[in-house]
Design a protein around this motif. Structure first.
Motif, mmCIF file in Angstrom:
data_model
loop_
_atom_site.group_PDB
_atom_site.id
_atom_site.type_symbol
_atom_site.label_atom_id
_atom_site.label_comp_id
_atom_site.label_asym_id
_atom_site.label_seq_id
_atom_site.Cartn_x
_atom_site.Cartn_y
_atom_site.Cartn_z
ATOM 1 N N PHE A 1 0.983 -1.152 -0.009
ATOM 2 C CA PHE A 1 -0.216 0.592 0.208
ATOM 3 C C PHE A 1 0.867 0.688 -0.067
ATOM 4 C CE2 PHE A 1 -2.833 3.279 2.400
ATOM 5 C CZ PHE A 1 -3.690 3.730 1.479
ATOM 6 N N LEU A 2 0.767 1.936 -0.622
ATOM 7 C CA LEU A 2 1.260 3.533 -0.827
ATOM 8 C C LEU A 2 0.433 4.058 -0.077
ATOM 9 C CD1 LEU A 2 2.854 3.075 -4.897
ATOM 10 C CD2 LEU A 2 3.231 2.266 -2.297
ATOM 11 N N SER A 3 0.904 5.160 0.920
ATOM 12 C CA SER A 3 0.546 5.830 1.994
ATOM 13 C C SER A 3 0.991 6.658 1.658
ATOM 14 C CB SER A 3 0.358 5.328 3.453
ATOM 15 O OG SER A 3 1.413 5.452 3.760
ATOM 16 N N SER A 4 0.451 8.228 2.212
ATOM 17 C CA SER A 4 1.002 9.339 1.759
ATOM 18 C C SER A 4 2.639 9.334 2.487
ATOM 19 C CB SER A 4 0.444 10.465 2.993
ATOM 20 O OG SER A 4 0.660 9.885 4.044
ATOM 21 N N ARG A 5 2.952 8.159 3.396
ATOM 22 C CA ARG A 5 3.977 7.970 3.707
ATOM 23 C C ARG A 5 5.021 7.509 3.147
ATOM 24 N NH1 ARG A 5 3.146 4.096 9.179
ATOM 25 N NH2 ARG A 5 2.697 3.592 7.859
ATOM 26 N N ASP A 6 4.790 7.355 1.982
ATOM 27 C CA ASP A 6 5.532 6.674 0.869
ATOM 28 C C ASP A 6 6.030 7.816 -0.268
ATOM 29 O OD1 ASP A 6 6.104 4.449 2.359
ATOM 30 O OD2 ASP A 6 3.882 3.914 0.965
ATOM 31 N N ASN B 1 10.031 11.867 -0.032
ATOM 32 C CA ASN B 1 11.582 10.997 0.713
ATOM 33 C C ASN B 1 12.069 11.425 2.304
ATOM 34 O OD1 ASN B 1 12.634 13.465 0.741
ATOM 35 N ND2 ASN B 1 13.499 13.492 -1.253
ATOM 36 N N SER B 2 13.310 10.301 2.149
ATOM 37 C CA SER B 2 13.884 10.542 4.113
ATOM 38 C C SER B 2 13.943 12.357 4.271
ATOM 39 C CB SER B 2 14.914 10.083 3.981
ATOM 40 O OG SER B 2 15.266 8.549 3.220
ATOM 41 N N ASN B 3 14.066 13.156 3.689
ATOM 42 C CA ASN B 3 14.360 14.850 3.775
ATOM 43 C C ASN B 3 12.901 15.121 3.329
ATOM 44 O OD1 ASN B 3 16.978 14.500 3.628
ATOM 45 N ND2 ASN B 3 17.610 14.536 1.655
ATOM 46 N N GLY B 4 12.065 14.434 3.704
ATOM 47 C CA GLY B 4 10.254 15.503 3.633
ATOM 48 C C GLY B 4 9.761 16.160 2.405
ATOM 49 N N GLN B 5 10.359 15.957 1.344
ATOM 50 C CA GLN B 5 10.308 15.956 -0.199
ATOM 51 C C GLN B 5 9.799 15.332 -0.766
ATOM 52 O OE1 GLN B 5 14.362 16.659 -1.430
ATOM 53 N NE2 GLN B 5 14.517 18.658 -1.423
ATOM 54 N N VAL C 1 8.397 7.008 -5.482
ATOM 55 C CA VAL C 1 7.232 6.187 -4.722
ATOM 56 C C VAL C 1 7.418 5.223 -4.621
ATOM 57 C CG1 VAL C 1 4.592 6.077 -3.882
ATOM 58 C CG2 VAL C 1 5.647 8.131 -5.499
ATOM 59 N N ILE C 2 8.067 4.474 -5.390
ATOM 60 C CA ILE C 2 7.360 2.510 -4.923
ATOM 61 C C ILE C 2 9.079 2.543 -4.149
ATOM 62 C CG2 ILE C 2 8.010 0.646 -6.238
ATOM 63 C CD1 ILE C 2 5.785 1.539 -8.471
ATOM 64 N N ARG C 3 10.127 2.969 -5.520
ATOM 65 C CA ARG C 3 11.132 2.626 -4.450
ATOM 66 C C ARG C 3 11.314 2.876 -2.400
ATOM 67 N NH1 ARG C 3 17.060 5.516 -5.717
ATOM 68 N NH2 ARG C 3 18.324 4.878 -4.344
ATOM 69 N N GLN C 4 10.753 4.516 -2.328
ATOM 70 C CA GLN C 4 10.601 4.654 -0.998
ATOM 71 C C GLN C 4 9.973 3.925 -0.070
ATOM 72 O OE1 GLN C 4 12.166 7.751 -0.044
ATOM 73 N NE2 GLN C 4 11.673 6.646 2.477
ATOM 74 N N ASN D 1 11.329 2.201 3.059
ATOM 75 C CA ASN D 1 10.465 2.722 4.510
ATOM 76 C C ASN D 1 10.349 1.516 4.815
ATOM 77 O OD1 ASN D 1 10.183 5.394 4.380
ATOM 78 N ND2 ASN D 1 8.142 5.291 3.562
ATOM 79 N N PHE D 2 9.970 0.419 4.548
ATOM 80 C CA PHE D 2 9.683 -1.061 4.518
ATOM 81 C C PHE D 2 11.219 -2.186 5.216
ATOM 82 C CE2 PHE D 2 9.460 -5.810 4.751
ATOM 83 C CZ PHE D 2 7.886 -5.891 4.760
ATOM 84 N N HIS D 3 12.382 -1.653 4.560
ATOM 85 C CA HIS D 3 13.495 -2.897 5.062
ATOM 86 C C HIS D 3 13.986 -1.596 5.297
ATOM 87 C CE1 HIS D 3 12.831 -6.342 2.408
ATOM 88 N NE2 HIS D 3 12.474 -5.216 1.832
ATOM 89 N N ARG D 4 14.357 -0.447 5.346
ATOM 90 C CA ARG D 4 15.169 0.281 5.706
ATOM 91 C C ARG D 4 15.017 0.660 7.389
ATOM 92 N NH1 ARG D 4 19.157 5.223 3.846
ATOM 93 N NH2 ARG D 4 21.116 5.362 5.936
ATOM 94 N N PHE D 5 14.129 1.556 6.996
ATOM 95 C CA PHE D 5 13.347 2.427 8.285
ATOM 96 C C PHE D 5 12.530 2.200 9.041
ATOM 97 C CE2 PHE D 5 14.958 5.505 4.723
ATOM 98 C CZ PHE D 5 15.126 6.169 5.205
ATOM 99 N N GLY D 6 12.134 0.290 8.905
ATOM 100 C CA GLY D 6 10.634 -0.458 9.322
ATOM 101 C C GLY D 6 9.454 0.461 9.964
ATOM 102 N N ILE D 7 9.256 1.380 8.621
ATOM 103 C CA ILE D 7 7.667 2.097 7.862
ATOM 104 C C ILE D 7 6.669 1.580 7.589
ATOM 105 C CG2 ILE D 7 6.295 4.267 8.291
ATOM 106 C CD1 ILE D 7 9.525 5.677 8.254
ATOM 107 N N ARG D 8 6.035 0.805 7.768
ATOM 108 C CA ARG D 8 5.112 -0.206 7.506
ATOM 109 C C ARG D 8 4.016 -0.170 7.465
ATOM 110 N NH1 ARG D 8 8.973 -5.024 9.580
ATOM 111 N NH2 ARG D 8 11.025 -4.740 8.276
#
Length: 126
Positions: free
Chosen positions: A30-35, A38-42, A50-53, A57-64
């Motif tokens: 699910f590509l939510s608004s968080r996706d 980017n990591s700098n808020g841009q 978006v898909i890459r982010q 988010n899933f693998h590096r930052f644990g944001i799922r």
């Protein structure tokens, strides 16, 4: 003429080493608004970003998101870096790019390649 026929027969007898690309892995996300940032808020402006982010988010930052499925392919930072080229070599639905950039959407990602090397990605929304 006889030489050409013999050459053709010899070439046809050679073993082929070309193998078809295979489906390496599939996942849904699910590509939510968080996706969409980017990591700098841009704000991201390309659908592949978006898909890459989402995968970063899933693998590096644990944001799922609850609907996000695990995948092994994008657990690798190198594979996430290759995502743009792989997505652009794959296929999407008409209007998909702007739809993903401007909406939250559920997607299915199919990763194709040889062995463990990805070559292209097909993405569909549902």
């Amino acid at each position: 003429m006889r030489f050409a026929v013999l050459l053709l027969a010899a070439l046809l007898a050679l073993p082929t080493t070309v193998s078809a690309q295979q489906l390496l892995e599939s996942y849904t996300a699910f590509l939510s608004s968080r996706d969409h940032y980017n990591s700098n808020g841009q704000r991201l402006t390309q659908f592949w970003q978006v898909i890459r982010q989402d995968r970063a988010n899933f693998h590096r930052f644990g944001i799922r998101d609850p609907q996000d499925e695990w995948d092994s392919f994008f657990g690798s930072m190198e594979n996430r870096a290759r995502a743009e080229q792989m997505i652009l070599k794959g296929s999407t639905e008409p209007g998909f790019s702007s739809y993903v950039v401007n909406n939250e959407v559920m997607i299915r990602v199919d990763i194709y390649g040889y062995g463990s090397t990805g070559t292209h990605i097909n993405v569909t929304a549902y």
